[in-house]
Scaffold this motif. Sequence first.
Motif, PDB file in Angstrom:
ATOM      1  N   MET A 121      25.356 -18.581  13.339  1.00 28.43           N
ATOM      2  CA  MET A 121      23.835 -18.098  13.821  1.00 28.43           C
ATOM      3  C   MET A 121      22.750 -18.831  12.929  1.00 28.43           C
ATOM      4  O   MET A 121      23.228 -18.723  11.526  1.00 28.43           O
ATOM      5  CB  MET A 121      23.664 -16.677  13.542  1.00 28.43           C
ATOM      6  CG  MET A 121      22.219 -16.347  14.393  1.00 28.43           C
ATOM      7  SD  MET A 121      21.829 -14.489  14.071  1.00 28.43           S
ATOM      8  CE  MET A 121      21.663 -14.507  12.324  1.00 28.43           C
ATOM      9  N   SER A 122      21.810 -19.456  13.564  1.00 22.99           N
ATOM     10  CA  SER A 122      21.084 -20.012  12.589  1.00 22.99           C
ATOM     11  C   SER A 122      19.956 -18.900  11.694  1.00 22.99           C
ATOM     12  O   SER A 122      19.976 -18.052  12.180  1.00 22.99           O
ATOM     13  CB  SER A 122      19.799 -20.531  13.657  1.00 22.99           C
ATOM     14  OG  SER A 122      18.721 -20.993  12.874  1.00 22.99           O
ATOM     15  N   PRO A 123      19.810 -19.560  10.724  1.00 20.13           N
ATOM     16  CA  PRO A 123      19.094 -18.753   9.736  1.00 20.13           C
ATOM     17  C   PRO A 123      17.605 -18.213  10.166  1.00 20.13           C
ATOM     18  O   PRO A 123      17.019 -17.370   9.587  1.00 20.13           O
ATOM     19  CB  PRO A 123      19.090 -19.609   8.223  1.00 20.13           C
ATOM     20  CG  PRO A 123      19.041 -20.981   8.824  1.00 20.13           C
ATOM     21  CD  PRO A 123      20.093 -20.998   9.841  1.00 20.13           C
ATOM     22  N   ASP A 124      17.292 -18.769  11.290  1.00 21.70           N
ATOM     23  CA  ASP A 124      15.926 -18.598  11.673  1.00 21.70           C
ATOM     24  C   ASP A 124      15.967 -17.739  13.179  1.00 21.70           C
ATOM     25  O   ASP A 124      15.122 -17.339  13.491  1.00 21.70           O
ATOM     26  CB  ASP A 124      15.275 -19.977  12.199  1.00 21.70           C
ATOM     27  CG  ASP A 124      15.158 -20.871  11.013  1.00 21.70           C
ATOM     28  OD1 ASP A 124      14.488 -20.459  10.017  1.00 21.70           O
ATOM     29  OD2 ASP A 124      15.477 -21.888  11.166  1.00 21.70           O
ATOM     30  N   ALA A 125      17.237 -17.406  13.359  1.00 22.39           N
ATOM     31  CA  ALA A 125      17.310 -16.571  14.605  1.00 22.39           C
ATOM     32  C   ALA A 125      17.025 -14.936  14.273  1.00 22.39           C
ATOM     33  O   ALA A 125      17.115 -14.755  12.833  1.00 22.39           O
ATOM     34  CB  ALA A 125      18.901 -16.656  15.221  1.00 22.39           C
TER      35      ALA A 125
ATOM     36  N   GLY B 133      17.056 -18.628  17.693  1.00 28.24           N
ATOM     37  CA  GLY B 133      16.846 -19.670  16.473  1.00 28.24           C
ATOM     38  C   GLY B 133      16.076 -20.793  16.608  1.00 28.24           C
ATOM     39  O   GLY B 133      15.363 -21.120  17.680  1.00 28.24           O
ATOM     40  N   HIS B 134      15.876 -21.395  15.675  1.00 32.53           N
ATOM     41  CA  HIS B 134      14.567 -22.405  15.473  1.00 32.53           C
ATOM     42  C   HIS B 134      14.771 -23.528  16.307  1.00 32.53           C
ATOM     43  O   HIS B 134      13.676 -24.200  16.857  1.00 32.53           O
ATOM     44  CB  HIS B 134      14.773 -23.087  13.804  1.00 32.53           C
ATOM     45  CG  HIS B 134      13.609 -23.682  13.613  1.00 32.53           C
ATOM     46  ND1 HIS B 134      13.454 -25.176  13.968  1.00 32.53           N
ATOM     47  CD2 HIS B 134      12.449 -23.558  12.995  1.00 32.53           C
ATOM     48  CE1 HIS B 134      12.400 -25.717  13.552  1.00 32.53           C
ATOM     49  NE2 HIS B 134      11.709 -24.628  12.715  1.00 32.53           N
ATOM     50  N   GLY B 135      16.102 -23.899  16.744  1.00 35.74           N
ATOM     51  CA  GLY B 135      16.321 -25.020  17.659  1.00 35.74           C
ATOM     52  C   GLY B 135      15.904 -24.701  19.041  1.00 35.74           C
ATOM     53  O   GLY B 135      15.693 -25.663  19.862  1.00 35.74           O
ATOM     54  N   HIS B 136      15.472 -23.405  19.365  1.00 35.53           N
ATOM     55  CA  HIS B 136      15.142 -23.070  20.741  1.00 35.53           C
ATOM     56  C   HIS B 136      13.532 -22.867  20.512  1.00 35.53           C
ATOM     57  O   HIS B 136      13.276 -22.277  21.602  1.00 35.53           O
ATOM     58  CB  HIS B 136      15.760 -21.674  21.013  1.00 35.53           C
ATOM     59  CG  HIS B 136      17.322 -22.197  21.240  1.00 35.53           C
ATOM     60  ND1 HIS B 136      17.931 -22.355  22.424  1.00 35.53           N
ATOM     61  CD2 HIS B 136      18.333 -21.969  20.044  1.00 35.53           C
ATOM     62  CE1 HIS B 136      19.154 -22.494  22.247  1.00 35.53           C
ATOM     63  NE2 HIS B 136      19.467 -22.136  21.035  1.00 35.53           N
TER      64      HIS B 136
ATOM     65  N   ALA C  80       4.155 -18.155  13.950  1.00 40.07           N
ATOM     66  CA  ALA C  80       4.444 -17.580  12.421  1.00 40.07           C
ATOM     67  C   ALA C  80       6.069 -17.797  12.069  1.00 40.07           C
ATOM     68  O   ALA C  80       6.328 -17.742  11.059  1.00 40.07           O
ATOM     69  CB  ALA C  80       4.396 -15.993  12.806  1.00 40.07           C
ATOM     70  N   ARG C  81       7.077 -17.585  13.139  1.00 37.46           N
ATOM     71  CA  ARG C  81       8.390 -17.971  12.897  1.00 37.46           C
ATOM     72  C   ARG C  81       8.464 -19.385  12.332  1.00 37.46           C
ATOM     73  O   ARG C  81       9.450 -19.571  11.578  1.00 37.46           O
ATOM     74  CB  ARG C  81       9.180 -17.825  14.108  1.00 37.46           C
ATOM     75  CG  ARG C  81       9.362 -16.280  14.379  1.00 37.46           C
ATOM     76  CD  ARG C  81      10.456 -15.379  13.581  1.00 37.46           C
ATOM     77  NE  ARG C  81      11.678 -15.889  13.971  1.00 37.46           N
ATOM     78  CZ  ARG C  81      12.746 -15.242  14.699  1.00 37.46           C
ATOM     79  NH1 ARG C  81      12.017 -14.433  15.581  1.00 37.46           N
ATOM     80  NH2 ARG C  81      13.689 -15.845  14.700  1.00 37.46           N
ATOM     81  N   ARG C  82       7.785 -20.273  12.696  1.00 40.55           N
ATOM     82  CA  ARG C  82       7.537 -21.802  12.210  1.00 40.55           C
ATOM     83  C   ARG C  82       6.992 -21.926  10.889  1.00 40.55           C
ATOM     84  O   ARG C  82       7.192 -22.967  10.274  1.00 40.55           O
ATOM     85  CB  ARG C  82       7.045 -22.636  13.229  1.00 40.55           C
ATOM     86  CG  ARG C  82       7.818 -23.025  14.473  1.00 40.55           C
ATOM     87  CD  ARG C  82       7.005 -24.081  14.931  1.00 40.55           C
ATOM     88  NE  ARG C  82       7.897 -24.900  16.226  1.00 40.55           N
ATOM     89  CZ  ARG C  82       7.770 -24.602  17.700  1.00 40.55           C
ATOM     90  NH1 ARG C  82       6.573 -23.670  17.994  1.00 40.55           N
ATOM     91  NH2 ARG C  82       8.267 -25.235  18.281  1.00 40.55           N
ATOM     92  N   GLY C  83       6.192 -20.733  10.498  1.00 43.45           N
ATOM     93  CA  GLY C  83       5.358 -20.731   9.147  1.00 43.45           C
ATOM     94  C   GLY C  83       4.244 -21.482   9.423  1.00 43.45           C
ATOM     95  O   GLY C  83       3.480 -21.744   8.508  1.00 43.45           O
ATOM     96  N   GLU C  84       3.559 -21.702  10.718  1.00 45.48           N
ATOM     97  CA  GLU C  84       2.503 -22.284  10.908  1.00 45.48           C
ATOM     98  C   GLU C  84       1.027 -21.076  10.976  1.00 45.48           C
ATOM     99  O   GLU C  84       0.887 -20.590  11.735  1.00 45.48           O
ATOM    100  CB  GLU C  84       2.412 -23.013  12.497  1.00 45.48           C
ATOM    101  CG  GLU C  84       3.533 -24.136  12.299  1.00 45.48           C
ATOM    102  CD  GLU C  84       3.609 -24.329  13.749  1.00 45.48           C
ATOM    103  OE1 GLU C  84       2.968 -23.891  14.411  1.00 45.48           O
ATOM    104  OE2 GLU C  84       4.341 -25.490  13.961  1.00 45.48           O
ATOM    105  N   THR C  85       0.849 -20.755   9.710  1.00 45.06           N
ATOM    106  CA  THR C  85      -0.300 -19.706   9.552  1.00 45.06           C
ATOM    107  C   THR C  85      -1.470 -19.896  10.406  1.00 45.06           C
ATOM    108  O   THR C  85      -1.724 -18.798  11.084  1.00 45.06           O
ATOM    109  CB  THR C  85      -0.364 -19.543   8.046  1.00 45.06           C
ATOM    110  OG1 THR C  85       0.535 -19.619   7.308  1.00 45.06           O
ATOM    111  CG2 THR C  85      -1.598 -18.369   7.901  1.00 45.06           C
ATOM    112  N   GLY C  86      -2.047 -20.831  10.448  1.00 40.67           N
ATOM    113  CA  GLY C  86      -3.294 -21.121  11.111  1.00 40.67           C
ATOM    114  C   GLY C  86      -3.058 -20.853  12.568  1.00 40.67           C
ATOM    115  O   GLY C  86      -3.859 -19.856  13.206  1.00 40.67           O
ATOM    116  N   ALA C  87      -1.808 -21.548  13.201  1.00 38.11           N
ATOM    117  CA  ALA C  87      -1.851 -21.226  14.539  1.00 38.11           C
ATOM    118  C   ALA C  87      -1.433 -20.007  15.045  1.00 38.11           C
ATOM    119  O   ALA C  87      -1.912 -19.441  15.995  1.00 38.11           O
ATOM    120  CB  ALA C  87      -0.693 -22.393  15.015  1.00 38.11           C
TER     121      ALA C  87
END
Length: 416
Positions: free
Chosen positions: A1-5, A226-229, A271-278
């Motif tokens: 599993m992706s660490p982002d999932a 996960g991040h890839g999706h 937020a899961r991407r770490g994009e605080t402003g968006a």
Amino acid sequence: MSPDATPDPYADPLVFGQRLQILRTRKGMTRDQLGGLMGLSGSWVKGVETGRLKTPKLEVVLRLAELLRVRNLADLTGDQSVRIDLFTGPGHPRLAAVKAAVDAFPLDPSTEAPPLAHLEHRLARAWGARHTAPNHREVVGALLPDLIRDAQLAVRQAQQAANAPAAQAILSEVYSLAQFFVAYQPDAALLWRVAERGMVAAQMSEDPHALGVAAWLAAQAHRDSGHGHFDAADTVNLQTLAYLEPLLPDADDEVLAIAGALTFEAGYTAARRGETGAAWRYWDQARAMADRLPAGYYHPVTSFSRAVMGAHAVTIAVELHAGGESVRQAAASDAMTIPSRPRRARHRIEEARGYQLDGQPDVALATLAQAHEAAPETVQYNGYAKRIVLEEAESKSPGRRRRASELAVKLGMLAA
């Protein structure tokens, strides 16, 4: 599993040593005490618990079970010959019946489908049960098989009739309810089958609300993979928002609410991407849409409302790994204003994640206990809750280890 999932509650089986540590801690025994009762040492107990020593022979396991007052030997041993599924083994007891209904293909011409008004009433009652029952998976799992079969039959028999789009909209929402049940169960293929069928039925219905709900759930399924999706989640989400946008000036509450829910989901993925402003920008947009809804309105599927925006703020802060902001948002929100039991429990889990991020593990455990009180099955199948409990079960604080171990037992984490 992706660490982002999203954490899979079935991914990390408890081995014998972990089970022994949880049961010993729950009993309030130190390693030296248990070792002494066994005629061995505390270091031997530590070796077994940490995996440095192999699983003991059967007679030793039976003696440990006796000393720890284990009612079911499987709580201590699991099944060491195969991979162990956490929480409830092969998934919810009603999963097989729901899967059979999804996989069925009703062709019997002698069976007459119920009237659409009757199906709508049953579906509304099922959503109500999903939000009010503490054991909501059990209740919904009992209702879904007949609902799925009857909705499939209604669509088949309405193919040449004027009410065909309405039948497709009902079927799509039935699949949406099924996706809530199937989520976090050990059958990813079934989850995607349900999500895709819901999307197809929604497209056939051309109903804006049905399309929005199906897209909302599909975006979650992509993001949780996960991040890839994440790009796929955004594509489904933002394209559906673009479709709904021209309708919003004159939209009813349901369509406005599903658009608001989709807008928040875009922020969640950011937020899961770490994009605080968006992330916070989308949250602000969703809050403005919530403010257009009546004060007491609560969307029957997504829980989108004015009341839930505080919970959504906690989620954004947690996904951005901002512990202090998570705690601040948790203090500003009021979980008791959320009428849905499972949604309230999920909010408590998000709060617990925030408290752990902020270095307050004892508050995190207490908050998970509150989540369990609201909706036990929500916590039982949540990977984040499991991760917090297992981490704190290995704390250096004896009191915290004991509380975490007691919570692990309450959550059913020892079930083989």
